[in-house]
Design a protein around this motif. Structure first.
Motif, short mmCIF file in Angstrom:
data_model
loop_
_atom_site.label_atom_id
_atom_site.label_comp_id
_atom_site.label_asym_id
_atom_site.label_seq_id
_atom_site.Cartn_x
_atom_site.Cartn_y
_atom_site.Cartn_z
N UNK A 89 -13.72 17.04 -22.94
CA UNK A 89 -12.33 17.47 -22.80
C UNK A 89 -11.53 16.41 -22.03
N UNK A 90 -10.21 16.65 -21.94
CA UNK A 90 -9.35 15.72 -21.19
C UNK A 90 -9.26 16.09 -19.72
N UNK A 95 -12.83 10.97 -16.71
CA UNK A 95 -12.95 9.80 -15.81
C UNK A 95 -14.34 9.16 -15.91
N UNK A 96 -15.45 9.94 -15.78
CA UNK A 96 -16.76 9.30 -15.94
C UNK A 96 -16.94 8.71 -17.34
N UNK A 97 -16.38 9.38 -18.35
CA UNK A 97 -16.55 8.87 -19.71
C UNK A 97 -15.92 7.48 -19.84
N UNK A 98 -14.70 7.33 -19.35
CA UNK A 98 -14.02 6.04 -19.45
C UNK A 98 -14.68 4.98 -18.57
N UNK A 99 -15.40 5.43 -17.53
CA UNK A 99 -16.04 4.48 -16.61
C UNK A 99 -17.41 4.02 -17.11
N UNK A 131 -14.81 5.61 -26.30
CA UNK A 131 -13.93 5.51 -25.12
C UNK A 131 -12.47 5.49 -25.55
N UNK A 132 -12.19 4.72 -26.59
CA UNK A 132 -10.80 4.66 -27.05
C UNK A 132 -10.31 6.02 -27.55
N UNK A 133 -11.19 6.73 -28.24
CA UNK A 133 -10.80 8.05 -28.75
C UNK A 133 -10.48 9.00 -27.59
N UNK A 134 -11.32 8.96 -26.54
CA UNK A 134 -11.09 9.83 -25.37
C UNK A 134 -9.81 9.41 -24.66
N UNK A 135 -9.62 8.11 -24.50
CA UNK A 135 -8.43 7.61 -23.81
C UNK A 135 -7.16 7.99 -24.57
N UNK A 136 -7.23 7.92 -25.91
CA UNK A 136 -6.07 8.26 -26.74
C UNK A 136 -5.69 9.73 -26.56
N UNK A 177 -7.80 -2.78 -22.94
CA UNK A 177 -6.87 -1.67 -23.09
C UNK A 177 -7.16 -0.59 -22.03
N UNK A 178 -6.35 0.46 -22.06
CA UNK A 178 -6.58 1.59 -21.15
C UNK A 178 -7.92 2.28 -21.43
N UNK A 179 -8.50 2.01 -22.60
CA UNK A 179 -9.83 2.55 -22.90
C UNK A 179 -10.96 1.61 -22.48
N UNK A 180 -10.62 0.48 -21.86
CA UNK A 180 -11.63 -0.52 -21.48
C UNK A 180 -11.68 -0.85 -20.00
N UNK A 181 -10.55 -0.77 -19.32
CA UNK A 181 -10.46 -1.37 -17.98
C UNK A 181 -11.45 -0.75 -16.99
N UNK A 182 -11.55 0.57 -16.96
CA UNK A 182 -12.45 1.21 -16.00
C UNK A 182 -13.90 0.84 -16.29
N UNK A 183 -14.26 0.80 -17.57
CA UNK A 183 -15.64 0.51 -17.96
C UNK A 183 -16.05 -0.90 -17.55
N UNK A 184 -15.22 -1.89 -17.89
CA UNK A 184 -15.62 -3.26 -17.58
C UNK A 184 -15.49 -3.58 -16.09
N UNK A 185 -14.58 -2.91 -15.40
CA UNK A 185 -14.49 -3.11 -13.95
C UNK A 185 -15.78 -2.64 -13.28
N UNK A 186 -16.25 -1.46 -13.69
CA UNK A 186 -17.48 -0.91 -13.14
C UNK A 186 -18.67 -1.83 -13.46
N UNK A 187 -18.68 -2.35 -14.67
CA UNK A 187 -19.78 -3.22 -15.11
C UNK A 187 -19.81 -4.51 -14.27
N UNK A 188 -18.65 -5.13 -14.10
CA UNK A 188 -18.57 -6.37 -13.32
C UNK A 188 -18.98 -6.10 -11.87
#
Ligand SMILES: [Zn+2]
Length: 646
Positions: free
Chosen positions: A198-199, A205-209, A217-222, A308-319
């Protein structure tokens, strides 16, 4: 006369009477004072203000405790009663704000006979009246009342649509790859073999991270950035139009000018300048960070061309995980709740030269609430309640609530921290939140020794309010301070090098997030100023200009931007307070955050003054110079070393 605390009821059955009688008697005093001020009797200017102050003290105290108990009392009946009484107080204040006869009495007070602080009180009171439209003609006042009523309804609908429009998406179980095990356990597949996401924040938040599947991720962010669309678009148009009309009727060019008049920033144009200035400061580092994210993304998929807004949290956490070796699970074991609470009291007691005496004998509204008297030397200067664990029907976020408004010699300042922390181990971010909220609490208490209730505690400009709290967060990031209470079960304090890595990891992404904040601030400001026909196009143009992260096409972020209701054109206030917080913190020695002289000056020049002077003057008195952007700029520049770190 010594200032006394409120006497909370001991028996559960006495609570309804405490709330009812307390609020009714405050309202009776309020009405009585209005009647007496209008009775035609001759009074000295100071007598007029003292009378006003008597009403202000009890009304603002009743407003404090009804708002608090509407959010925290375990008995739903008491919560409901508190809400009703809170509304009655708001209704009284609205009516009083439009009372022309009362306004004339106050406006005719001769300021020549008043000292500077009393003159400032009168000036603020008269400004409040004018901002309610008291000096406009009958037709204008009638229209202002209509606008106020309609704005409340439209604003409530706007917020309700955001709360109620919970969207969901059904995904294949493998699309949850990368998410923590407890998350996947909480999201089992249904009869069709699909998982529902759900939204709601705990889902999204965990999903996007963590979710590795970019399409998912993009589908959830959209979905997330389409909440309350299209329902809120028409409401937003109406709300912006109503506010523009209200500002015009009150004699302002546009809503942001009305909105900023009683704040530090002062004018709408200054908001635009602030957004530009901060965006420039964060530009270079922010672009470098997003470049780092993009390069990391391309390692996995060379076809990716933008973050994109569907990527930033994920790659920040990864880095952060890959480069700084910080494991949240490992950090957690050092933060046992009981030790953290004891550490917080120890740290703030030492810093502000105060002590806390636990009062297990004082009645409380729930068993797990702790009560302390705050002392300076032998003198009791306030009372605090810590209500820090979840409870059914309790407020879901973290905040400081006033319980009583301090007035010298009459009313002891009392405040309550309301949070939702676990009883066992805490995340470090929760420890930071606890220090943040305690910053508001200590401001309320130490600023509560005032002659005038209007200036008591956190009664300062709205865009300064977050500065003392954001500054106190720094004490929760200091290795020496953390080691004094962050101790694991075996008695080992948190290693200094782990704290250093935690800080570095936290710093990565700081500049691009500042740019995102400026994008939000620009949306909040520009929509109110320009009221564009096409919100989507206007918001997209602002994203192009300020955000370094691309919104996904076809999304409508503004429809679920709840701050447009509560903050109006003032979303910038968070960053403004942070600029001031960094400047205030620059006076402290980073090697010795307990330096007694600086801490005492901070207590006396900033916290203890409450709202009795303009925040800019308080800051200048503490720093010995006007506030500046330098410390904030240096803080952002720290980023330049971080981005090259591998
Ligand atoms: Zn805050």
């Amino acid at each position: 006369m010594t200032a006394e605390p409120l006497a909370l009821p001991r028996a559960a059955s006495d609570w309804p009477a405490f709330i009812s009688d307390g609020a009714d008697s405050a309202l009776a005093t309020g009405r009585d004072v209005v009647a007496r001020l209008k009775d035609g009797a001759t009074r000295t200017p100071i007598e007029v203000l003292e009378l006003w102050n008597d009403a202000e003290r009890v009304i603002s105290t009743a407003s404090g405790f009804t708002s608090l108990f509407a959010e925290v009392h375990p008995d739903p009946g008491v919560r409901e009663l508190s809400e009703e009484k809170s509304q009655a107080i708001i209704a009284f204040l609205t009516e009083r704000g439009q009372d022309r006869e009362l306004y004339r009495v106050l406006a005719s007070v001769d300021t020549a006979e008043l000292d500077a602080e009393a003159a400032r009180l009168l000036e603020h009171v008269l400004r409040d009246f004018r901002r309610s439209g008291v000096d406009r003609d009958d037709a204008t006042r009638a229209r202002l009342a209509e606008i106020s009523e309609r704005s409340t309804i439209v604003g409530q609908r706007f917020s309700r649509n955001i709360r109620d429009d919970v969207r969901s998406l059904r995904l294949r179980p493998e699309q949850l790859d990368g998410l923590p095990e407890d998350y996947r356990n909480e999201h089992p597949a249904d009869a069709d073999g699909l998982v529902t996401i759900t939204t709601d924040y705990p889902d999204t938040i965990p999903f996007l991270t963590f979710a590795t599947d970019r399409d998912a991720r993009h589908a959830v962010s959209r979905q997330f950035n389409s909440r309350a669309w299209p329902a809120n678009d028409a409401l937003l148009h109406e709300l912006l139009d109503l506010r523009a009309e209200q500002a015009r009727l009150l004699g302002y060019d546009a809503w942001p000018d009305f909105d900023t008049e009683d704040k530090m920033i002062g004018t709408g144009a200054a908001v635009a300048d602030f957004i530009e200035r901060i965006s420039q400061l964060a530009g270079e580092s922010g672009r470098a960070e997003v470049e780092t994210l993009l390069r990391r993304a391309q390692q996995g998929d060379p076809s990716i061309t933008e973050i994109t807004t569907g990527d930033s949290a994920y790659y920040t956490e990864l880095v952060r995980r890959e480069q700084f070796d910080v494991d949240a699970q490992n950090v957690r074991r050092y933060f046992d709740f009981e030790r953290v609470r004891a550490g917080l009291l120890e740290v703030t007691g030492r810093l502000f030269g105060i002590s806390y005496r636990e009062r297990p004998d004082v009645p409380r509204w729930a068993d797990d609430v702790a009560c302390y008297d705050v002392h300076r030397g032998d003198e009791r200067v306030g009372r605090i309640y810590l209500d820090l664990h979840p409870r059914e029907g309790k407020y879901k976020h973290a905040a400081q609530f006033d319980l009583a408004t301090g007035v010298r010699g009459t009313q002891l300042p009392e405040g309550t921290l309301v949070c939702n922390f676990p009883r066992g181990l805490m995340e470090h971010t929760q420890v930071v939140t606890l220090f943040h909220e305690f910053g508001h609490l200590v401001h309320h208490v130490l600023g509560g020794d005032q002659r005038w209730a209007r200036f008591s505690g956190v009664a300062t400009e709205w865009d300064f309010v977050e500065a003392p709290s954001q500054m106190l967060e720094e004490w929760a990031w200091d290795a020496d301070i953390l080691r004094s209470f962050a101790v694991d079960a075996a008695g080992e304090p948190i290693p200094a090098d782990l704290v250093a890595r935690m800080r570095t990891a936290e710093d990565f992404g700081r500049a691009y997030r500042v740019r995102t904040q400026m994008y939000y601030a620009a949306v909040s400001y520009r929509l109110h100023l320009e009221r564009p026909e096409d919100h989507d196009a206007a918001v997209q143009a602002l994203a192009d200009r300020y955000s370094l992260v691309r919104p996904l096409p076809g999304t409508h972020f503004q429809a679920a931007f709840g701050h447009l209701e509560g903050y109006g054109s003032g979303y910038y206030t968070y960053m403004w307070s942070l600029v001031i917080a960094k400047d205030l913190f620059s006076a402290f020695d980073p090697e010795n955050l307990f330096d007694a002289d600086v801490a005492a000056r901070y207590r006396d020049e900033i916290l203890a003054r409450g709202g009795s002077a303009d925040a800019a003057d308080l800051v200048a008195a503490f720093l010995g110079r006007p506030y500046s952007f330098d410390a904030f700029g240096d803080w952002l520049d720290g980023e330049i070393q971080i981005k090259t770190l591998k």
